[in-house]
Design a protein around this motif. Structure first.
Motif, PDB file in Angstrom:
ATOM      1  N   GLN A 131      -3.399   6.567   6.685  1.00  0.00           N
ATOM      2  CA  GLN A 131      -1.967   6.605   7.044  1.00  0.00           C
ATOM      3  C   GLN A 131      -1.367   7.320   7.781  1.00  0.00           C
ATOM      4  N   ARG A 132      -1.930   8.554   8.343  1.00  0.00           N
ATOM      5  CA  ARG A 132      -1.401   9.496   9.124  1.00  0.00           C
ATOM      6  C   ARG A 132      -1.746   8.549  10.502  1.00  0.00           C
TER       7      ARG A 132
ATOM      8  N   PRO B 230      18.500  10.747   5.695  1.00  0.00           N
ATOM      9  CA  PRO B 230      18.438   9.365   5.489  1.00  0.00           C
ATOM     10  C   PRO B 230      16.902   8.901   5.613  1.00  0.00           C
ATOM     11  N   THR B 231      16.560   7.717   5.079  1.00  0.00           N
ATOM     12  CA  THR B 231      15.119   7.689   4.900  1.00  0.00           C
ATOM     13  C   THR B 231      14.837   5.963   5.263  1.00  0.00           C
ATOM     14  N   ALA B 232      13.819   5.671   5.621  1.00  0.00           N
ATOM     15  CA  ALA B 232      13.427   4.073   5.787  1.00  0.00           C
ATOM     16  C   ALA B 232      11.671   3.887   5.577  1.00  0.00           C
ATOM     17  N   THR B 233      11.394   2.843   5.086  1.00  0.00           N
ATOM     18  CA  THR B 233       9.949   2.665   4.840  1.00  0.00           C
ATOM     19  C   THR B 233       9.159   2.470   6.088  1.00  0.00           C
ATOM     20  N   GLN B 234       8.153   2.713   6.075  1.00  0.00           N
ATOM     21  CA  GLN B 234       6.962   2.894   7.309  1.00  0.00           C
ATOM     22  C   GLN B 234       7.155   1.401   7.855  1.00  0.00           C
ATOM     23  N   GLU B 235       7.217   0.382   7.045  1.00  0.00           N
ATOM     24  CA  GLU B 235       7.096  -1.005   7.632  1.00  0.00           C
ATOM     25  C   GLU B 235       8.411  -1.240   8.416  1.00  0.00           C
ATOM     26  N   LYS B 236       9.525  -0.944   8.017  1.00  0.00           N
ATOM     27  CA  LYS B 236      10.867  -1.316   8.386  1.00  0.00           C
ATOM     28  C   LYS B 236      11.222  -0.370   9.446  1.00  0.00           C
ATOM     29  N   PHE B 237      10.812   0.793   9.473  1.00  0.00           N
ATOM     30  CA  PHE B 237      11.316   1.742  10.716  1.00  0.00           C
ATOM     31  C   PHE B 237      11.470   1.302  11.948  1.00  0.00           C
TER      32      PHE B 237
ATOM     33  N   PHE C 285      13.237  10.857   7.293  1.00  0.00           N
ATOM     34  CA  PHE C 285      12.157  10.783   6.588  1.00  0.00           C
ATOM     35  C   PHE C 285      11.359   9.279   6.483  1.00  0.00           C
ATOM     36  N   ILE C 286      10.120   9.321   6.872  1.00  0.00           N
ATOM     37  CA  ILE C 286       9.465   7.843   6.567  1.00  0.00           C
ATOM     38  C   ILE C 286       8.531   8.464   5.329  1.00  0.00           C
ATOM     39  N   PRO C 287       8.527   8.088   3.932  1.00  0.00           N
ATOM     40  CA  PRO C 287       7.608   8.406   2.994  1.00  0.00           C
ATOM     41  C   PRO C 287       6.315   7.560   3.292  1.00  0.00           C
ATOM     42  N   THR C 288       5.249   8.276   2.614  1.00  0.00           N
ATOM     43  CA  THR C 288       3.844   7.457   2.760  1.00  0.00           C
ATOM     44  C   THR C 288       3.905   6.262   1.963  1.00  0.00           C
ATOM     45  N   PRO C 289       3.671   5.100   2.463  1.00  0.00           N
ATOM     46  CA  PRO C 289       3.596   4.094   1.426  1.00  0.00           C
ATOM     47  C   PRO C 289       2.900   4.298   0.227  1.00  0.00           C
ATOM     48  N   GLY C 290       3.588   4.268  -0.844  1.00  0.00           N
ATOM     49  CA  GLY C 290       2.883   3.906  -2.075  1.00  0.00           C
ATOM     50  C   GLY C 290       2.783   5.519  -2.837  1.00  0.00           C
ATOM     51  N   GLN C 291       3.026   6.309  -2.113  1.00  0.00           N
ATOM     52  CA  GLN C 291       2.963   7.781  -2.687  1.00  0.00           C
ATOM     53  C   GLN C 291       4.477   8.153  -3.311  1.00  0.00           C
ATOM     54  N   PHE C 292       4.267   7.824  -4.706  1.00  0.00           N
ATOM     55  CA  PHE C 292       5.633   7.979  -5.404  1.00  0.00           C
ATOM     56  C   PHE C 292       6.339   9.082  -5.352  1.00  0.00           C
ATOM     57  N   GLU C 293       5.730  10.227  -5.127  1.00  0.00           N
ATOM     58  CA  GLU C 293       6.331  11.814  -5.091  1.00  0.00           C
ATOM     59  C   GLU C 293       7.313  11.431  -3.816  1.00  0.00           C
ATOM     60  N   GLN C 294       6.517  11.114  -2.599  1.00  0.00           N
ATOM     61  CA  GLN C 294       7.278  11.240  -1.335  1.00  0.00           C
ATOM     62  C   GLN C 294       8.488  10.223  -1.299  1.00  0.00           C
ATOM     63  N   GLU C 295       8.278   8.946  -2.088  1.00  0.00           N
ATOM     64  CA  GLU C 295       9.369   7.950  -2.006  1.00  0.00           C
ATOM     65  C   GLU C 295      10.491   8.597  -2.921  1.00  0.00           C
ATOM     66  N   TYR C 296      10.108   9.155  -4.246  1.00  0.00           N
ATOM     67  CA  TYR C 296      11.194   9.987  -4.992  1.00  0.00           C
ATOM     68  C   TYR C 296      12.012  10.767  -3.909  1.00  0.00           C
TER      69      TYR C 296
ATOM     70  N   GLU D   9       1.338   7.303  13.382  1.00  0.00           N
ATOM     71  CA  GLU D   9       1.041   7.800  14.627  1.00  0.00           C
ATOM     72  C   GLU D   9       1.113   6.485  15.567  1.00  0.00           C
ATOM     73  N   GLU D  10       0.205   5.458  15.234  1.00  0.00           N
ATOM     74  CA  GLU D  10       0.230   4.382  16.251  1.00  0.00           C
ATOM     75  C   GLU D  10       1.693   3.493  16.414  1.00  0.00           C
ATOM     76  N   LYS D  11       2.261   3.393  15.065  1.00  0.00           N
ATOM     77  CA  LYS D  11       3.638   2.877  15.190  1.00  0.00           C
ATOM     78  C   LYS D  11       4.776   3.673  15.900  1.00  0.00           C
ATOM     79  N   LEU D  12       4.692   4.818  15.663  1.00  0.00           N
ATOM     80  CA  LEU D  12       5.808   5.822  16.063  1.00  0.00           C
ATOM     81  C   LEU D  12       5.624   6.172  17.784  1.00  0.00           C
ATOM     82  N   PHE D  13       4.191   5.933  18.350  1.00  0.00           N
ATOM     83  CA  PHE D  13       4.026   5.851  19.705  1.00  0.00           C
ATOM     84  C   PHE D  13       4.719   4.774  20.409  1.00  0.00           C
ATOM     85  N   GLU D  14       4.681   3.552  19.499  1.00  0.00           N
ATOM     86  CA  GLU D  14       5.358   2.437  20.143  1.00  0.00           C
ATOM     87  C   GLU D  14       6.890   2.494  20.058  1.00  0.00           C
ATOM     88  N   GLU D  15       7.391   3.077  18.909  1.00  0.00           N
ATOM     89  CA  GLU D  15       8.749   3.354  18.790  1.00  0.00           C
ATOM     90  C   GLU D  15       9.551   4.177  19.623  1.00  0.00           C
TER      91      GLU D  15
END
Length: 353
Positions: A210-211, A313-320, A290-301, A215-221
């Motif tokens: 996931q790291r 504010p926060t967004a999912t990794q997929e939709k950020f 914040f972009i929580p790690t997908p599926g990690q309940f603690e970070q999402e909470y 990284e690949e997504k944010l380099f594009e963004e």
């Protein structure tokens, strides 16, 4: 009374958070004339060896924690990997037993390493997860964790006991018989008045894959971000590397003093919502996204809780998308608690058994 002042400090190698929050503990031990011995594995051990090159280190077994590529498979992947993890815990128990037999330790501090304790030495467990969120199985994962905590003489929770607090239901129980000590948020960083150099600081952490995916997504963004960006990849390697990528100054890792300066010189931070990061940003009075790690309940909470409190504010990794950073101006940002650590009192445990 123990004559030795040697304390074993063992953080879990799960990203960098457990290791980095042990840095102020290790520094406090040194200030109180204790001799810390660091025990861990992988990047957590490498980071602490760079921070404290003069200290003795011990290599413990790798829990082999990896995240699933898809968030929905997170729990299934953890379940699948649990035999490897249990095997590593059994191995580290044997190593600790041998160490305690051959060395005169006055204390053991385990940050989420489940097999690092001894009945012969005062043993402390550090965790902010008294409740371990796992969806429909939260009751079970929390119960198992609480049973493990009871094996230790004390459990140090890096938060405040009352409200407001940082960890919410993760670090607070209504009814319990656990030996809890709330020690205040832990951070290796200090807020400083420095001129702003970066409009955005991106800091990555956490297990693979996931790291790398983020990284690949944010380099594009960040190509579409107007302003100066510092991009800390969170890869602990033999040599620190800097390079320029469009509007980004990229570095593979930073040690505490460099990281402290970089945070203070940045107007905004984009990161995962791991609890150690939350504590760092609160200490620094920082605005973040914040972009929580997908599926990690603690970070999402944590991300949802802080967004609901109008702090971050926060967004999912997929939709950020990078334009979502505009939302930050409508949020208050994190701020620290007026909490003064009393490490001398905390470490008294290690001189009395």
């Amino acid at each position: 009374m123990k004559n030795s002042k040697t304390v074993l400090v063992a953080p879990l190698n799960w990203g960098l958070g457990h290791a980095t929050r042990c840095i102020p503990i290790i520094k406090a031990l040194l200030a109180e004339s204790f001799t810390p011995v660091i025990a861990s594995d992988g990047i957590a051990l490498q980071l602490l060896q760079k921070e404290f090159p003069e200290l003795e280190t011990v290599t413990l077994p790798d829990y082999q924690i990896e995240y699933a590529k898809k968030g929905k498979n997170f729990k299934l992947k953890m379940l699948k990997d649990s035999p490897k993890m249990l095997k590593a815990i059994a191995k580290e128990k044997k190593i600790i037993k041998k160490l305690v037999k051959s060395r005169d330790f006055c204390g053991i501090i385990s940050d989420n390493r489940l097999g690092v304790y001894s009945k012969k030495v005062p043993s402390v467990f550090i965790t902010h997860q008294l409740n371990v969120l796992s969806g429909t199985t939260t009751w079970f994962s929390s119960k198992i964790h609480q049973i493990i905590i009871k094996k230790f003489d004390q459990c140090w929770v890096p938060d405040v006991a009352g409200k407001p607090n940082l960890s919410g239901k993760l670090g607070h129980l209504k009814n319990h018989a656990l030996p809890l000590q709330y020690i205040g948020p832990l951070s290796r960083l200090e807020a400083k008045e420095l001129p702003l150099v970066y409009d955005l600081m991106v800091i990555l952490s956490g297990p693979e894959p996931q790291r790398t995916m983020l990284e690949e997504k944010l380099f594009e963004e960040v190509k579409h971000f107007e302003g100066k960006v510092l991009f800390v990849r969170g890869k602990i390697e033999a040599k620190q590397e800097h390079f320029q990528f469009l509007n980004c100054e990229v570095v593979n890792f930073m040690q505490s003093d460099e990281l402290e300066r970089a945070f203070n010189e940045s107007a905004l931070v984009l990161s995962r919502s791991g609890y150690t990061t939350v504590m760092d940003l609160a200490k620094l009075n920082k605005k973040a996204f914040f972009i929580p790690t997908p599926g990690q309940f603690e970070q999402e909470y944590l991300a949802k809780r802080l967004q609901k409190q109008q702090l971050v504010p926060t967004a999912t990794q997929e939709k950020f998308t990078i334009d979502q950073l505009e939302r930050v101006k409508d949020f208050k940002g994190l701020s620290q608690f007026n909490y003064k650590e009393d490490y001398a009192a905390l470490f008294h445990l290690f001189q009395g058994k």
